[in-house]
Design a protein around this motif. Structure first.
Motif, PDB file in Angstrom:
ATOM      1  N   GLN A  56       0.875  -1.175   0.139  1.00 42.97           N
ATOM      2  CA  GLN A  56      -0.134  -0.062   0.173  1.00 42.97           C
ATOM      3  C   GLN A  56       0.868   1.367   0.096  1.00 42.97           C
ATOM      4  O   GLN A  56       2.224   1.285   0.464  1.00 42.97           O
ATOM      5  CB  GLN A  56      -0.991   0.016   1.111  1.00 42.97           C
ATOM      6  N   ASP A  59       1.826   6.978   2.389  1.00 43.00           N
ATOM      7  CA  ASP A  59       1.230   7.933   2.868  1.00 43.00           C
ATOM      8  C   ASP A  59      -0.212   7.565   3.390  1.00 43.00           C
ATOM      9  O   ASP A  59      -1.264   8.489   3.799  1.00 43.00           O
ATOM     10  CB  ASP A  59       1.084   9.146   1.969  1.00 43.00           C
ATOM     11  N   ARG A  60      -0.708   6.586   3.443  1.00 39.33           N
ATOM     12  CA  ARG A  60      -2.101   5.886   3.734  1.00 39.33           C
ATOM     13  C   ARG A  60      -1.988   5.246   5.220  1.00 39.33           C
ATOM     14  O   ARG A  60      -0.989   4.561   5.533  1.00 39.33           O
ATOM     15  CB  ARG A  60      -2.500   5.057   2.802  1.00 39.33           C
ATOM     16  N   ALA A  61      -3.177   5.106   5.830  1.00 38.70           N
ATOM     17  CA  ALA A  61      -3.135   4.565   7.028  1.00 38.70           C
ATOM     18  C   ALA A  61      -3.177   3.111   6.786  1.00 38.70           C
ATOM     19  O   ALA A  61      -3.355   2.530   5.705  1.00 38.70           O
ATOM     20  CB  ALA A  61      -4.735   4.895   7.773  1.00 38.70           C
ATOM     21  N   GLU A  64      -5.269   0.788   4.518  1.00 39.91           N
ATOM     22  CA  GLU A  64      -6.394   1.859   3.533  1.00 39.91           C
ATOM     23  C   GLU A  64      -5.559   1.922   2.261  1.00 39.91           C
ATOM     24  O   GLU A  64      -4.214   2.222   2.412  1.00 39.91           O
ATOM     25  CB  GLU A  64      -6.179   3.130   4.401  1.00 39.91           C
ATOM     26  N   GLY A  65      -6.222   1.878   1.178  1.00 42.23           N
ATOM     27  CA  GLY A  65      -5.744   2.211  -0.253  1.00 42.23           C
ATOM     28  C   GLY A  65      -4.703   0.985  -0.631  1.00 42.23           C
ATOM     29  O   GLY A  65      -3.592   1.397  -1.517  1.00 42.23           O
TER      30      GLY A  65
END
Length: 85
Positions: A56, A59-61, A64-65
């Motif tokens: 992933q 920069d995503r949690a 997430e993403g």
């Protein structure tokens, strides 16, 4: 024939950096993984319920993403593959 000679692999001294179970090898792997993460801006994560690995964006949690699910190492090909490859 059994042992290292049967596969043609060289013997690895336990505890040496070449030993995949050594603390030095693990530390080196994690350092290189952090450098790769910073360079490619992708995080290697794992599903909380089944442990399946995924990639992933950095920069995503967490979780997430997800961009590449079902990450696996194809030993025959000597590379990582995903559901997308």
């Amino acid at each position: 024939m059994t042992g290292a000679g049967a596969t043609g692999a060289a013997a690895v001294a336990p505890g040496s950096e070449a030993d995949p179970n050594s603390p030095e090898n693990l530390a080196g792997f994690l350092l290189e993984l952090a450098e790769l993460t910073a360079r490619r801006r992708l995080v290697l994560g794992g599903c909380m319920c089944c442990g399946s690995p995924y990639l992933q964006p950095l920069d995503r949690a967490e979780g997430e993403g997800v961009v590449h699910e079902d990450l696996a190492y194809d030993r025959a090909a000597g590379r990582y593959v995903t559901a997308a490859t």
